[in-house]
Design an enzyme around this catalytic site. Structure first.
Site, PDB file in Angstrom:
ATOM      1  N   LYS A  76     -23.296  12.140  -1.841  1.00 36.53           N
ATOM      2  CA  LYS A  76     -24.094  12.951  -2.784  1.00 36.53           C
ATOM      3  C   LYS A  76     -23.587  12.623  -4.188  1.00 36.53           C
ATOM      4  CE  LYS A  76     -25.527  16.581  -5.183  1.00 36.53           C
ATOM      5  NZ  LYS A  76     -25.176  16.005  -6.500  1.00 36.53           N
ATOM      6  N   GLU A 114     -10.145  16.212  -5.525  1.00 34.36           N
ATOM      7  CA  GLU A 114      -9.543  15.594  -6.719  1.00 34.36           C
ATOM      8  C   GLU A 114     -10.225  16.247  -7.912  1.00 34.36           C
ATOM      9  OE1 GLU A 114      -9.158  14.072  -9.782  1.00 34.36           O
ATOM     10  OE2 GLU A 114      -9.965  12.110  -9.191  1.00 34.36           O
ATOM     11  N   CYS A 156     -10.607  11.899 -14.994  1.00 34.69           N
ATOM     12  CA  CYS A 156      -9.719  12.896 -14.356  1.00 34.69           C
ATOM     13  C   CYS A 156      -8.272  12.635 -14.743  1.00 34.69           C
ATOM     14  CB  CYS A 156      -9.828  12.811 -12.844  1.00 34.69           C
ATOM     15  SG  CYS A 156     -11.500  12.850 -12.251  1.00 34.69           S
ATOM     16  N   GLU A 174      -8.333  21.377 -19.257  1.00 35.41           N
ATOM     17  CA  GLU A 174      -8.895  20.023 -19.231  1.00 35.41           C
ATOM     18  C   GLU A 174     -10.152  20.031 -20.093  1.00 35.41           C
ATOM     19  OE1 GLU A 174     -10.786  18.527 -15.631  1.00 35.41           O
ATOM     20  OE2 GLU A 174      -9.688  16.658 -15.903  1.00 35.41           O
TER      21      GLU A 174
END
Ligand code: ADP
Length: 478
Positions: free
Chosen positions: A175, A249, A283, A380
């Protein structure tokens, strides 16, 4: 060279399928609508899971590891042969500068090469046990694996996740993110050309609802997810309902720690590039630079000079930084930058002269003297924003470095061998780099986080353990 995949379709059982719900695809460099994608609904997910199960049991289980390896080898070659096309597709869809998109294509091909080579090298053990017993372990695929991936590095994440799952004999339902799914569909088309049997890899496009249906489906045996913490939590909850393993993750707030004895000329390109690559939408971006007092003024001045030269422009202009992925992401990053108005802004980059005002461009920002508990030092941002924090000594550096909820990547710049070892042990992080950052991507290197950065390991051989389940066979022959 062309890769054939029809507009507005996704892939189930080797057939291109569509729905009547369409989502617009937007070029982040221009804001233009460049096409639509079909959103897979509940029925499509049911079909994809049923097909993946049937194919697993009736086809893929009967194919040897060596045959899987040769299909992946062929797929890797096809990806390399189509590098220009794939890179342009990715640059248009994600907005990343062309050379970064090319690097992603090469990484995807390299993942296929690595997992093709590893497919027939995974094996169990024999275990010494009681008299008249022979005991051994088998590494078996989980079965039907769901891969829910984000928009920032579609090709690299497909490579590390789908590559390892196919190599170990799983069937997959991929996906991709609604913002960027064209290279995932192109990858699907190439798997067919490479001879992957129909139904082994199915692709369902759509929004978060499609991802939610997939992750909640009771026919899924393993979920791997890369994306935001909030979505990761939902996915782990879905996995818990069906008691299936999940690999998450979820990003980071990764520090680079520069000691007084660091080689600053060697460090400088890593300090900056690791923060601004892919416009900071990475990331493992290094968004925090921790500098010991003796080098502090020098590092600030070196990074400031470099920041002032950074150029922002369209993906096709291929400059240092492209646009952010979407208007929404632009608003999120702009909001963080506004939260930094109480901080000292050392430098900003520049827009390219003919920049398109409808693109989602954001100047890189470098903030200095940032308190470790400031929101810009804790959250983040997922944009081209870096902060510099001073520290006094090793203990202080560890306290700051380990002082967020995340723990994905860290690096240490020092010439002192004992300190290198101590820091590597004390950092709460899935990867630690000494006198480098990221080791050039490292397809071979296990990758994953601690804390809010997630759990489970991708990449390298370690990922093959994650995509298999261990069976112990105790054979009594007395
Ligand atoms: P972002 O907020 O940065 O777009 P997300 O973590 O929401 O990142 O998205 C990453 C991937 O997860 C995308 O493919 C997205 O469609 C999917 N997704 C979003 N919400 C859900 C959900 N509730 N369940 C499963 N997948 C989801």
């Amino acid at each position: 060279m062309t890769i054939d995949f029809p507009n507005k379709h996704f892939l189930i059982n080797g057939e291109w399928v569509c729905s009547d719900v369409e989502l617009d695809l937007i070029n982040p460099s221009t804001g233009d609508i460049i096409g639509q994608v079909s959103a897979a609904g509940n029925d499509h997910i049911n079909d994809a899971v049923r097909v993946a199960r049937d194919t697993l049991e009736n086809t893929w289980n009967n194919i040897t590891a060596r045959e899987r390896s040769s299909i992946l080898t062929k797929l890797g070659r096809l990806i390399e042969e189509n590098i220009d096309l794939l890179a342009r597709l990715e640059a248009t869809d994600v907005g990343k500068p062309l050379k970064q998109a090319r690097a992603d294509v090469k990484a995807l091909a390299r993942y296929m090469e690595f997992y093709a080579g590893a497919a027939d090298k995974l094996h169990g053990d024999t275990i010494p046990y009681l008299q008249d017993y022979t005991v051994y372990t088998l590494r078996e695929p989980h079965g039907v694996c769901a891969h829910i991936i984000p928009w920032n590095y579609p090709m690299q994440i497909i490579g590390r996740s789908v590559g390892a799952a196919l190599a170990t004999g799983n069937t997959c339902i991929l996906k991709p993110a609604e913002e960027a799914c064209l290279t995932a569909l192109a990858f699907g088309a190439l798997t067919r050309e490479a001879g992957l049997p129909d139904g082994v890899l199915n692709i369902v496009t759509g929004s978060g609802d499609t991802g939610a249906h997939l992750s909640q489906h009771s026919g899924i045996d393993h979920i791997s997810f890369t994306g935001s913490v909030s979505t990761g939590i939902k996915i782990q909850q879905s996995a818990a309902q069906n008691v299936v393993p999940v690999t998450l993750e979820l990003g980071g707030k990764s520090p680079q720690i520069v000691f007084n004895d660091a080689d600053l000329d060697a460090a400088l390109p890593f300090l900056v590039n690791a923060g601004i690559q892919n416009a900071g939408q990475t990331c493992s971006a290094s968004s925090r630079i921790l500098v010991q007092r003796g080098n502090y003024a020098k590092v600030v001045s070196m990074m400031t000079a470099k920041y002032k030269m950074l150029l922002v422009g369209s993906a096709m202009d291929d400059l240092d930084i492209g646009p952010l992925i979407s208007k929404k992401q632009h608003e999120i990053v702009s909001d963080y930058i506004r939260q930094g108005t109480d901080l000292e802004l050392a430098a900003k980059g520049k827009f390219n002269a003919d920049i398109n005002n409808d693109g989602f461009y954001c100047l890189p920002h470098l903030f200095v003297d940032v308190p470790p508990d400031h929101s810009l030092a804790q959250n983040e941002i997922f944009g081209p924003v870096q902060i510099i924090i001073p520290f006094e000594d090793e203990d202080h550096a560890i306290e700051i470095a380990n002082g967020t909820g995340f723990g994905l990547v860290a690096s240490v710049w020092t010439q002192d061998g004992s300190r290198q070892m101590r820091m590597a042990q004390r950092l709460r992080s899935g990867q630690v780099f000494i006198n480098n950052y990221g080791a050039g991507g490292g397809v071979e290197l296990p990758f994953g986080g601690r804390g809010l950065s997630g759990h489970g390991r991708e990449k390298g051989f370690e990922a093959m353990f994650g995509f298999t389940t261990l069976k112990t066979v105790a054979h009594y022959h007395g």
